[in-house]
Every structure is written in structure tokens, then in C-alpha cells.
Enzyme design. Structure first.
Site, PDB file in Angstrom:
ATOM      1  N   ASP A   1     -23.714  -4.212 -64.818  1.00  0.00           N
ATOM      2  CA  ASP A   1     -25.326  -3.639 -65.490  1.00  0.00           C
ATOM      3  C   ASP A   1     -24.649  -2.303 -66.229  1.00  0.00           C
ATOM      4  O   ASP A   1     -25.694  -1.876 -67.078  1.00  0.00           O
ATOM      5  CB  ASP A   1     -25.806  -3.408 -64.384  1.00  0.00           C
ATOM      6  CG  ASP A   1     -26.683  -4.513 -63.637  1.00  0.00           C
ATOM      7  OD1 ASP A   1     -26.568  -5.593 -64.518  1.00  0.00           O
ATOM      8  OD2 ASP A   1     -27.419  -4.547 -62.609  1.00  0.00           O
TER       9      ASP A   1
ATOM     10  N   SER B   1     -30.995   3.684 -53.225  1.00  0.00           N
ATOM     11  CA  SER B   1     -30.101   3.985 -52.116  1.00  0.00           C
ATOM     12  C   SER B   1     -30.859   5.211 -51.771  1.00  0.00           C
ATOM     13  O   SER B   1     -30.374   5.607 -50.406  1.00  0.00           O
ATOM     14  CB  SER B   1     -28.911   4.435 -52.877  1.00  0.00           C
ATOM     15  OG  SER B   1     -28.986   5.552 -53.725  1.00  0.00           O
TER      16      SER B   1
END
Length: 307
Positions: free
Chosen positions: A87, A207
Site C-alpha cells: 500500500d 490503530s
């Protein structure tokens, strides 16, 4: 064919039924991707398609037998670009290709690969029908961020994933004053603040407890990093509104864009985030679905029988 977007207000640009000229982009200074790039080029050659390799990729892997072009000029030589890597590679290439409206196909050679979803080991069977015109089209909204110091714009960048304001390495929290659409939201004390697109909602923002936002949703995630006040939670905001973030107090703060470029900040600087002028056009195999990607990458069915 022109596609319209009822959710974002963007005009969807035309995409060809099939592709004659294909650009190849590899991960920067990654020897392991050389074999995949070579195999891709040979595969395209056998199909009779013109292959143009991004200059740095060609130099990294000694692919002098094919024509090459700089990333910012690749759009003049190809109808579609294949990005080989993870990515991070897609983020770097996507910010450039989006402004030139070149559709992109991701070949995954990274770890997760939320936006590079075709296996580098078995790409031939998947790629062949896509290059002939059988694919799903998806558009990802870009972000535009500017750093203002007084009345002067000191720095500007596009981002696909997120804009992150961080405290410095000296320790201590950063204090930020946040406005959305010209309205005061709050003064926040935390280790930092993330403004993420739906694409970036599965990256750093996830996260720190942010939600996963479907790519078709026209919104940003504003997520604090280790906030001083525990009730300071992630918020989903409309992209129609400008987000203004002023640095009230901090030691050596900085702003990061897709975690690939950054600039230092001073007390009093304002970070302005708005919807960008471009979109990244991603092509996926026929039948692709976003929830299939989430299930696979986040291991949601781990330990359960397949449906």
C-alpha cells in the site's frame, strides 16, 4: 463512458474497455520486486501490449530493454498503470497518477495490501480479463493539506490516506485548537491528531481506535492519538467542511502526509485539510467487493468454517 458520483459530487472520468499501453511501477529500491516486474513485462509483451516502465523502477531492476518515463510523465505513455508493491508504494504513485486521471491496478507484494489486492504470484489469470476490459471501477477521494504561517502558505501536499500532526521527540503533549467549517470544536491535548480519508481509515487511524469507513462514504475520520481526556473520541466529519487545526503549544511538532512526506511546524501554525480536486481511480477484478477485502485482510473469519 462517464460515471457520475451521487455521494461525492465528483465527475467520474472515462475508463477504456481495454488497454493497449501499460505502465509498470515498482517499489523504490526493492530488489525483490524485480522478478515480478520482469514477469509482468514479459506477460504484457506476449499479449501484444506496449510496456512503459517508470524510470526509477527501470534503473533499480536494470530493465533497459523497455522504454521508460518518469512517474510524473508516465500518463503521456500509458492508458493504465500497474503498481507492484504494498500500500505504501500505491500511496506514493497514486498521489501523482490521480492528478493525471490514470486508472491503477495494484499488484500486492507487501504485507496487508488493502489497495493492492492482486497476488504477485498468480497475476496472469486475474490480469488478462482486466486488461481486456472486465473489471470493477472504484474511486478514492484525495485530501489536500496546507500549512499556513500567518497569511502565507508554507507547505502543501496531497494525501490519499491521512494527514497526521505529531508532537516532537522531546516528549510532552501537543495542544491543538480544532475548527470544522469555521466553527470551534475543541482544544485538544494529545500525542497527536489524525485526519484520515476512508482509504486511511484502515491504516494509522484504525490503530488509535478509529472506525473503518467504507470508501463510498464522503467523510473524514478525526482521531486523536493518546488523548489526555479519555472522552475525546474519533469523529466522522463531512468532507464539504474545511478542517483547521492550530498548534497552540508543542515541542518540535510536525505534520506528516501519508507518512511519506512531512514538514516541521511552529506554535501558531495552522494545518488546513480539505477535499482534494482529484480522485484515484482503482481497478479491481470482476466481482471484487470491499467487504471481501476486509474479511481477508483483518482475518474476520479466522477459525470459523467458510460460508
Amino acid at each position: 463512458m462517464t460515471h457520475s458520483s451521487p455521494n461525492t459530487g465528483f465527475a467520474r472520468h472515462s475508463v477504456r474497455a481495454g488497454f493497449e499501453r501499460v505502465g509498470l511501477i515498482g517499489k523504490f529500491h526493492a530488489p525483490a520486486s524485480g522478478d515480478v516486474i520482469q514477469r509482468l513485462a514479459q506477460f504484457l509483451d506476449r499479449r501484444g501490449q506496449t510496456v512503459v516502465i517508470e524510470t526509477q523502477t527501470a534503473q533499480d531492476h536494470n530493465l533497459s530493454e523497455y522504454p521508460h518515463a518518469a512517474l510524473d510523465a508516465l500518463h503521456a505513455h500509458c492508458d493504465v498503470a500497474l503498481v507492484v508493491g504494498g500500500d505504501g508504494t500505491m500511496l506514493g504513485a497514486g498521489r501523482v497518477l490521480a492528478k493525471h486521471r490514470i486508472p491503477v491496478i495494484g499488484i500486492n507484494q507487501g504485507r496487508l495490501g488493502f489497495i493492492t489486492d492482486i497476488s504477485s504470484q498468480e497475476f496472469e489469470q486475474t490480469l488478462a480479463p482486466m486488461l481486456d476490459g472486465a473489471y470493477e471501477i472504484e474511486h478514492r477521494t484525495m485530501m489536500r493539506a496546507e500549512i499556513w504561517r500567518g497569511e502565507h502558505c508554507e507547505f502543501a501536499s496531497e494525501a490519499l490516506n491521512d494527514v497526521v500532526i505529531n508532537r516532537g521527540s522531546m516528549g510532552g503533549m501537543i495542544e491543538l485548537r480544532v475548527e470544522v467549517g469555521g466553527h470551534f470544536v475543541a482544544n485538544q491535548r494529545a500525542d497527536g491528531l489524525i485526519i484520515a480519508s476512508p482509504t486511511g481509515s484502515t491504516a494509522y487511524a484504525l490503530s488509535v481506535g478509529g472506525p473503518i469507513v467504507h470508501p463510498s462514504i464522503d467523510g473524514w475520520v478525526m482521531a486523536p492519538i493518546a488523548p489526555h481526556t479519555l472522552s475525546n473520541r474519533p469523529v466522522v466529519l463531512p468532507t464539504a467542511h474545511m478542517i483547521d487545526i492550530e498548534v497552540v503549544a508543542a515541542r518540535d511538532p510536525s505534520a506528516h502526509f501519508d507518512m511519506q512526506s512531512f514538514t516541521s511546524l511552529l506554535t501558531g501554525d495552522r494545518v488546513r485539510v480539505r477535499r482534494g480536486d482529484d480522485q484515484l481511480c482503482l481497478l479491481h477484478p470482476k466481482g471484487w467487493n470491499y467487504f471481501d477485502t476486509l474479511r481477508k485482510k483483518l482475518l474476520w473469519n479466522e477459525g470459523l468454517p467458510k460460508p
